[in-house]
Design a protein around this motif. Structure first.
Motif, mmCIF file in Angstrom:
data_model
loop_
_atom_site.group_PDB
_atom_site.id
_atom_site.type_symbol
_atom_site.label_atom_id
_atom_site.label_comp_id
_atom_site.label_asym_id
_atom_site.label_seq_id
_atom_site.Cartn_x
_atom_site.Cartn_y
_atom_site.Cartn_z
ATOM 1 N N ASP A 76 0.844 -1.191 0.000
ATOM 2 C CA ASP A 76 0.000 0.000 0.000
ATOM 3 C C ASP A 76 0.884 1.247 0.000
ATOM 4 O OD1 ASP A 76 -2.359 -1.427 0.040
ATOM 5 O OD2 ASP A 76 -2.360 -1.582 2.241
ATOM 6 N N ALA B 247 0.956 5.697 -0.991
ATOM 7 C CA ALA B 247 0.112 6.893 -1.071
ATOM 8 C C ALA B 247 -0.343 7.128 -2.505
ATOM 9 C CB ALA B 247 0.873 8.105 -0.553
ATOM 10 N N ASP B 248 -1.600 7.466 -2.653
ATOM 11 C CA ASP B 248 -2.149 7.792 -3.969
ATOM 12 C C ASP B 248 -1.507 9.096 -4.447
ATOM 13 O OD1 ASP B 248 -3.681 8.603 -6.151
ATOM 14 O OD2 ASP B 248 -5.507 7.719 -5.348
ATOM 15 N N PRO C 143 -2.879 12.185 -1.379
ATOM 16 C CA PRO C 143 -1.964 11.611 -0.378
ATOM 17 C C PRO C 143 -2.657 10.961 0.812
ATOM 18 C CG PRO C 143 -1.238 13.794 -1.063
ATOM 19 C CD PRO C 143 -2.614 13.606 -1.637
ATOM 20 N N GLU C 144 -3.906 11.337 1.052
ATOM 21 C CA GLU C 144 -4.618 10.760 2.188
ATOM 22 C C GLU C 144 -5.125 9.346 1.898
ATOM 23 O OE1 GLU C 144 -7.655 13.385 3.428
ATOM 24 O OE2 GLU C 144 -6.286 15.015 3.994
ATOM 25 N N LYS C 145 -5.121 8.952 0.638
ATOM 26 C CA LYS C 145 -5.595 7.633 0.255
ATOM 27 C C LYS C 145 -4.418 6.706 -0.050
ATOM 28 C CE LYS C 145 -9.976 9.198 -1.777
ATOM 29 N NZ LYS C 145 -10.822 9.206 -3.008
ATOM 30 N N LYS C 146 -4.680 5.422 0.033
ATOM 31 C CA LYS C 146 -3.686 4.408 -0.268
ATOM 32 C C LYS C 146 -4.108 3.622 -1.512
ATOM 33 C CE LYS C 146 -1.038 5.019 3.400
ATOM 34 N NZ LYS C 146 0.391 5.413 3.313
#
Length: 252
Positions: A170, A172-173, A177-180
């Motif tokens: 996993d 960071a998107d 950045p808050e999503k994986k």
């Protein structure tokens, strides 16, 4: 006519899906001028591919173009017939194929040309596809593929390559950045095959080159003829230029 059009439109989603993924393609070594590599590729094709996939546009006697004699072809590459003039067909019934695999395995005569796309030539697709199988217990066959997700074909070469699993982590998107996101990071070998990685990659390069040859057996001859034609036009242009100068010299 309308029924045929509707049937074609119904196939579009599956064709788009089968086009594969965004997995980057590796450049396939070009061994189409290496007779030994093409012969090894022909052996792999006959032993591992020709059991299910036909190549009905290819005749066995064309294998003489890669340095094999008719006796070698009969003894090592033909299992269903003794007539080298026949095409490469399979004995498997299409109904059985559909029952076992969910569809009839495609003819591979032109696979090296038909798989060309904006991502790269067909050879790169095949070379990467053959090297990116991994174990996936969630699939009916127990196998999956990075280039062709949810592939229906099992990994028939697993004894050579061994068994691998795909590893993810996993991260960071990049857009949020808050999503994986689940990112593929490589393969882990869980069971060795009869070949190591270098040997298997070489074998797949041989097989890929043979499929490229099979898609256009006259390819090298066409290239050579093209060079001869260009040389002819070059010489002809010089003669035409000098003849034109000689013809008009007194008129000036």
């Amino acid at each position: 006519m309308m029924k045929k059009l509707l049937a074609l439109l119904a196939l579009v989603p599956s064709l788009v899906f089968s086009a594969g993924s965004n997995y980057p393609l590796d450049a396939a070594p070009d061994l189409t001028n290496d007779m030994a590599a093409l012969q090894r590729g022909a052996k792999l094709f006959s032993n591992y591919c020709l059991n299910c996939h036909a190549a009905e546009s290819m005749r066995y006697n064309r294998l003489r173009d890669i340095g094999l004699t008719e006796e070698q072809i009969k003894e090592n590459l033909m299992f269903a017939s003794d007539n080298v003039g026949e095409t490469m067909t399979v004995a498997m019934d299409p109904k059985d194929a559909k029952k076992w695999f969910g569809g009839v395995p495609p003819d591979l005569s032109l696979i090296a040309r038909s798989r060309a796309s904006g991502n790269g030539p067909g050879a790169d697709y095949i070379y990467t596809y053959l090297r990116t199988y991994y174990r996936d217990p969630a699939k009916p066959t127990g196998w999956n593929n990075m280039v062709y997700p949810n592939v229906g074909m099992p990994h028939v070469l697993w004894e050579l390559q061994g068994e691998r699993v795909a590893k993810y982590e996993d991260v960071a998107d990049p857009h949020d950045p808050e999503k994986k996101v689940h990112k593929f990071v490589g393969f882990e070998q869980v069971k060795p095959g009869t070949m190591n990685q270098v040997e298997y990659d070489q074998a797949m390069a041989d097989l890929t080159s043979f499929l490229v040859f099979m898609a256009e057996p006259v390819r090298e001859g066409r290239f050579k003829l093209g060079v001869i034609v260009l040389l002819f036009f070059g010489v002809f242009t010089v003669f035409a230029w000098r003849l034109n100068a000689a013809y008009w010299k007194d008129i000036k």
